[in-house]
Design a protein around this motif. Structure first.
Motif, PDB file in Angstrom:
ATOM      1  N   PRO A   1       0.848  -1.202   0.000  1.00  0.00           N
ATOM      2  CA  PRO A   1       0.000   0.000   0.000  1.00  0.00           C
ATOM      3  C   PRO A   1       0.881   1.249   0.000  1.00  0.00           C
ATOM      4  CG  PRO A   1      -0.227  -1.258   2.067  1.00  0.00           C
ATOM      5  CD  PRO A   1       0.771  -1.987   1.235  1.00  0.00           C
ATOM      6  N   ALA A   2       0.499   2.253  -0.784  1.00  0.00           N
ATOM      7  CA  ALA A   2       1.323   3.454  -0.910  1.00  0.00           C
ATOM      8  C   ALA A   2       1.413   4.215   0.408  1.00  0.00           C
ATOM      9  CB  ALA A   2       0.737   4.365  -1.979  1.00  0.00           C
ATOM     10  N   ASN A   3       0.386   4.070   1.248  1.00  0.00           N
ATOM     11  CA  ASN A   3       0.374   4.762   2.544  1.00  0.00           C
ATOM     12  C   ASN A   3      -0.561   3.999   3.468  1.00  0.00           C
ATOM     13  OD1 ASN A   3      -2.350   5.589   1.903  1.00  0.00           O
ATOM     14  ND2 ASN A   3      -1.376   7.056   0.496  1.00  0.00           N
ATOM     15  N   ASP A   4      -0.721   4.534   4.673  1.00  0.00           N
ATOM     16  CA  ASP A   4      -1.494   3.805   5.669  1.00  0.00           C
ATOM     17  C   ASP A   4      -2.966   4.216   5.634  1.00  0.00           C
ATOM     18  OD1 ASP A   4      -1.964   2.060   7.687  1.00  0.00           O
ATOM     19  OD2 ASP A   4      -1.288   3.398   9.288  1.00  0.00           O
ATOM     20  N   THR A   5      -3.577   4.099   4.487  1.00  0.00           N
ATOM     21  CA  THR A   5      -5.007   4.425   4.397  1.00  0.00           C
ATOM     22  C   THR A   5      -5.755   3.192   3.914  1.00  0.00           C
ATOM     23  OG1 THR A   5      -4.803   5.091   2.093  1.00  0.00           O
ATOM     24  CG2 THR A   5      -4.565   6.845   3.745  1.00  0.00           C
ATOM     25  N   ALA A   6      -7.042   3.167   4.195  1.00  0.00           N
ATOM     26  CA  ALA A   6      -7.854   2.011   3.783  1.00  0.00           C
ATOM     27  C   ALA A   6      -7.854   1.892   2.261  1.00  0.00           C
ATOM     28  CB  ALA A   6      -9.281   2.169   4.308  1.00  0.00           C
ATOM     29  N   SER A   7      -7.875   3.011   1.548  1.00  0.00           N
ATOM     30  CA  SER A   7      -7.955   2.907   0.093  1.00  0.00           C
ATOM     31  C   SER A   7      -6.651   2.359  -0.487  1.00  0.00           C
ATOM     32  CB  SER A   7      -8.373   4.234  -0.547  1.00  0.00           C
ATOM     33  OG  SER A   7      -7.339   5.162  -0.457  1.00  0.00           O
ATOM     34  N   ALA A   8      -5.526   2.751   0.058  1.00  0.00           N
ATOM     35  CA  ALA A   8      -4.254   2.197  -0.436  1.00  0.00           C
ATOM     36  C   ALA A   8      -4.174   0.703  -0.133  1.00  0.00           C
ATOM     37  CB  ALA A   8      -3.074   2.946   0.183  1.00  0.00           C
ATOM     38  N   ARG A   9      -4.708   0.324   1.023  1.00  0.00           N
ATOM     39  CA  ARG A   9      -4.690  -1.113   1.353  1.00  0.00           C
ATOM     40  C   ARG A   9      -5.593  -1.897   0.403  1.00  0.00           C
ATOM     41  NH1 ARG A   9      -4.096   0.871   6.656  1.00  0.00           N
ATOM     42  NH2 ARG A   9      -6.337   0.876   7.024  1.00  0.00           N
ATOM     43  N   THR A  10      -6.723  -1.320   0.053  1.00  0.00           N
ATOM     44  CA  THR A  10      -7.611  -1.996  -0.913  1.00  0.00           C
ATOM     45  C   THR A  10      -6.895  -2.166  -2.253  1.00  0.00           C
ATOM     46  OG1 THR A  10      -9.516  -1.014   0.131  1.00  0.00           O
ATOM     47  CG2 THR A  10      -9.854  -1.856  -2.091  1.00  0.00           C
ATOM     48  N   ALA A  11      -6.225  -1.096  -2.688  1.00  0.00           N
ATOM     49  CA  ALA A  11      -5.517  -1.146  -3.975  1.00  0.00           C
ATOM     50  C   ALA A  11      -4.457  -2.245  -3.958  1.00  0.00           C
ATOM     51  CB  ALA A  11      -4.886   0.207  -4.268  1.00  0.00           C
ATOM     52  N   ALA A  12      -3.704  -2.317  -2.863  1.00  0.00           N
ATOM     53  CA  ALA A  12      -2.632  -3.316  -2.768  1.00  0.00           C
ATOM     54  C   ALA A  12      -3.225  -4.726  -2.738  1.00  0.00           C
ATOM     55  CB  ALA A  12      -1.781  -3.051  -1.530  1.00  0.00           C
ATOM     56  N   THR A  13      -4.325  -4.887  -2.002  1.00  0.00           N
ATOM     57  CA  THR A  13      -4.966  -6.216  -1.922  1.00  0.00           C
ATOM     58  C   THR A  13      -5.441  -6.667  -3.305  1.00  0.00           C
ATOM     59  OG1 THR A  13      -5.696  -5.717   0.308  1.00  0.00           O
ATOM     60  CG2 THR A  13      -6.830  -7.519  -0.807  1.00  0.00           C
ATOM     61  N   ARG A  14      -6.007  -5.742  -4.058  1.00  0.00           N
ATOM     62  CA  ARG A  14      -6.464  -6.085  -5.414  1.00  0.00           C
ATOM     63  C   ARG A  14      -5.298  -6.545  -6.293  1.00  0.00           C
ATOM     64  NH1 ARG A  14     -11.060  -1.516  -6.638  1.00  0.00           N
ATOM     65  NH2 ARG A  14     -12.328  -2.422  -5.001  1.00  0.00           N
ATOM     66  N   HIS A  15      -4.225  -5.790  -6.236  1.00  0.00           N
ATOM     67  CA  HIS A  15      -3.093  -6.173  -7.079  1.00  0.00           C
ATOM     68  C   HIS A  15      -2.492  -7.485  -6.635  1.00  0.00           C
ATOM     69  CE1 HIS A  15      -2.461  -3.374 -10.269  1.00  0.00           C
ATOM     70  NE2 HIS A  15      -3.176  -2.573  -9.513  1.00  0.00           N
ATOM     71  N   ASP A  16      -2.422  -7.676  -5.330  1.00  0.00           N
ATOM     72  CA  ASP A  16      -1.884  -8.942  -4.835  1.00  0.00           C
ATOM     73  C   ASP A  16      -2.748 -10.107  -5.349  1.00  0.00           C
ATOM     74  OD1 ASP A  16       0.053 -10.316  -3.061  1.00  0.00           O
ATOM     75  OD2 ASP A  16      -1.792 -10.935  -2.049  1.00  0.00           O
TER      76      ASP A  16
END
Ligand code: FCB
Length: 444
Positions: free
Chosen positions: A228-243
């Protein structure tokens, strides 16, 4: 400094990897046209519109190249066979010169005491099959099975290992969604279909090779840490999708017979009808799993465009936070252990794991043979492997990408990944410092 061979378990294997289109010289020896030739000749796709017509001329210089593999002390050579060299039209009449070439190559490895590790598809789809829809067409699974039979009837009896398809993510997402590789599509329906069909083709090819009596069959997936680019819920969602799309989809399909929810949420409407019924073919017993690992990437949700949130996956890549290789790939050696541990824990259990590719494009320096950055990169990743071995992760071998400087796909001949320098004017091969360092490490 590189760790030595003796720092690893005694049965640990060291190898080096190449692929057909990147080194052979595709315009020679009767090979048919491929979608990479077509893609490269379309303006804007490849740096300098460079292609693989001559590449490293491995087709004629292979004895010298195998000597280099042997002299470095590698145990295994991972190479690929070109579908269009074996079957110029993708189906039908084989090119005898092509079959003869792979036959000689395999014998050349055995004569030098090198174990041959074959991959059957490393991205150069015959153009005639691209005309029929390529990976979008479900029939590709049977076309690929037929090609597998033709090439394996000729060389299968002497291989150490075989894997059907190199890097399903690149074959599908990178090539049909991001459009960066041939066939250069940007279409979610084409992507979803290709993602499923590539696994169906994998399953069919494994079935064919088992029927022919081959053993030590595996698969090669590439993975990239999705942070995740930063510690936000949206960055975590983005990282989870890519993973899910990148790192979980293919191994989950092959090993568990299901796709991750975080990928299905966007892809399911576009999968071919009845996709769930294909898992009995896709899930084949494998003897090993391969990981190609290079880098980490960072993700966030993409900002709205024209007042609209972009469609799924709606993510964007953000800047690296650590030093990068010559291709701008962030160096993150910890990712290697992360994935090996994850694979064993979540998917493969005791199955032997191999790192089937790892290496770096160097920053061009004054002396083309001096590649200290590469030696550092390799040693950092080999240190991670040692840790994995000590923790009991069943990793059994490590392949460096690549033996030679070669055609780096959309980047053409600029980025150099080789342990051995290639002068593209004279095609002279000269070992770099990294080659010498590996030779030294493997002899101790
Ligand atoms: C991998 C490919 C290989 C090479 C390296 C740098 O994704 O399998 O052909 O391009 O990256």
């Amino acid at each position: 400094m590189l760790p030595h061979r003796s720092d690893f378990p005694s049965d640990f294997l060291f190898g080096v990897a190449t692929s057909a289109y990147q080194i052979e010289g595709h315009a020679q020896g009767g090979a048919g046209p491929t979608h990479w030739d077509d893609f490269a000749r379309t303006p804007g796709n490849v740096t300098g519109a460079q292609h693989g017509a001559i590449a490293c001329d491995h087709l004629t210089r292979w004895p010298e190249d195998l000597d280099l593999v042997q002299q470095a002390g590698f145990d295994v050579y991972r190479f690929s066979t070109s579908w269009a060299r074996v079957l110029p039209e993708g189906r039908g009449t084989p090119n005898q010169d092509g079959l003869d070439f792979y036959d000689r190559l395999v014998d050349g490895m055995l004569a030098r005491g090198i174990k041959p590790a074959a991959t059957l598809y490393h991205w150069e789809l015959p153009s005639a099959l691209a005309d029929l829809g390529g990976w979008r067409n479900r029939d590709i699974a049977n076309w690929f099975a037929d090609y597998t039979e033709v090439i394996m009837k000729r060389i299968g009896d002497r291989l150490w290992s075989a894997a059907p398809i190199n890097e399903p993510w690149c074959v599908t997402w990178l090539s049909h969604f991001e459009g960066h590789h041939a066939p250069g599509l940007r279409d979610i329906r084409a992507t979803a279909r290709a993602m499923h069909h590539v696994l169906l083709a994998h399953g069919r090819a494994i079935q064919v090779m088992r029927e022919l009596g081959l053993s030590n069959l595996g698969a090669v997936c590439n993975m990239e840490v999705a942070a995740p680019a930063n510690d936000t819920a949206s960055a975590r969602t983005a990282a989870t999708r890519h993973d899910a799309i990148y790192n979980q989809f293919f191994i989950s399909g092959m090993m568990k017979g299901r796709y991750p929810d975080a990928a299905l949420e966007g892809l399911e409407p576009y999968l071919p009808r009845g996709w769930q019924d294909d898992f009995p073919t896709i899930v084949q017993k494998l003897d090993w799993m391969g990981l190609n690992y290079y880098a980490r990437k960072h993700y966030d949700m993409a900002p709205p465009r024209d007042g609209q949130q972009p469609p799924w996956p709606g993510t964007c890549e953000t800047a690296p936070t650590r030093p990068c290789t010559g291709l701008g790939w962030e160096i993150y050696p910890e990712g290697l252990s992360h994935f090996l541990q994850m694979m064993a824990r979540d998917y493969t259990g005791d199955l032997p794991l191999y790192v089937t590719e790892n290496g770096m494009a160097e920053h061009p320096g004054a002396d083309p043979l001096s590649d200290q950055d590469r030696i550092t990169y390799l040693s950092q990743h080999m240190n991670e492997l040692q840790k994995c071995c000590a923790e009991g992760v069943p990793v059994k071998g490590y392949f460096t990408w690549s033996l030679l400087d070669n055609y780096e796909w959309a980047h053409g001949y600029g980025p150099r990944f080789g342990l051995v320098h290639v002068d593209y004017d004279t095609l002279t091969r000269t070992p770099k410092h990294s080659y010498q360092a590996l030779r030294n490490a493997l002899s101790r």
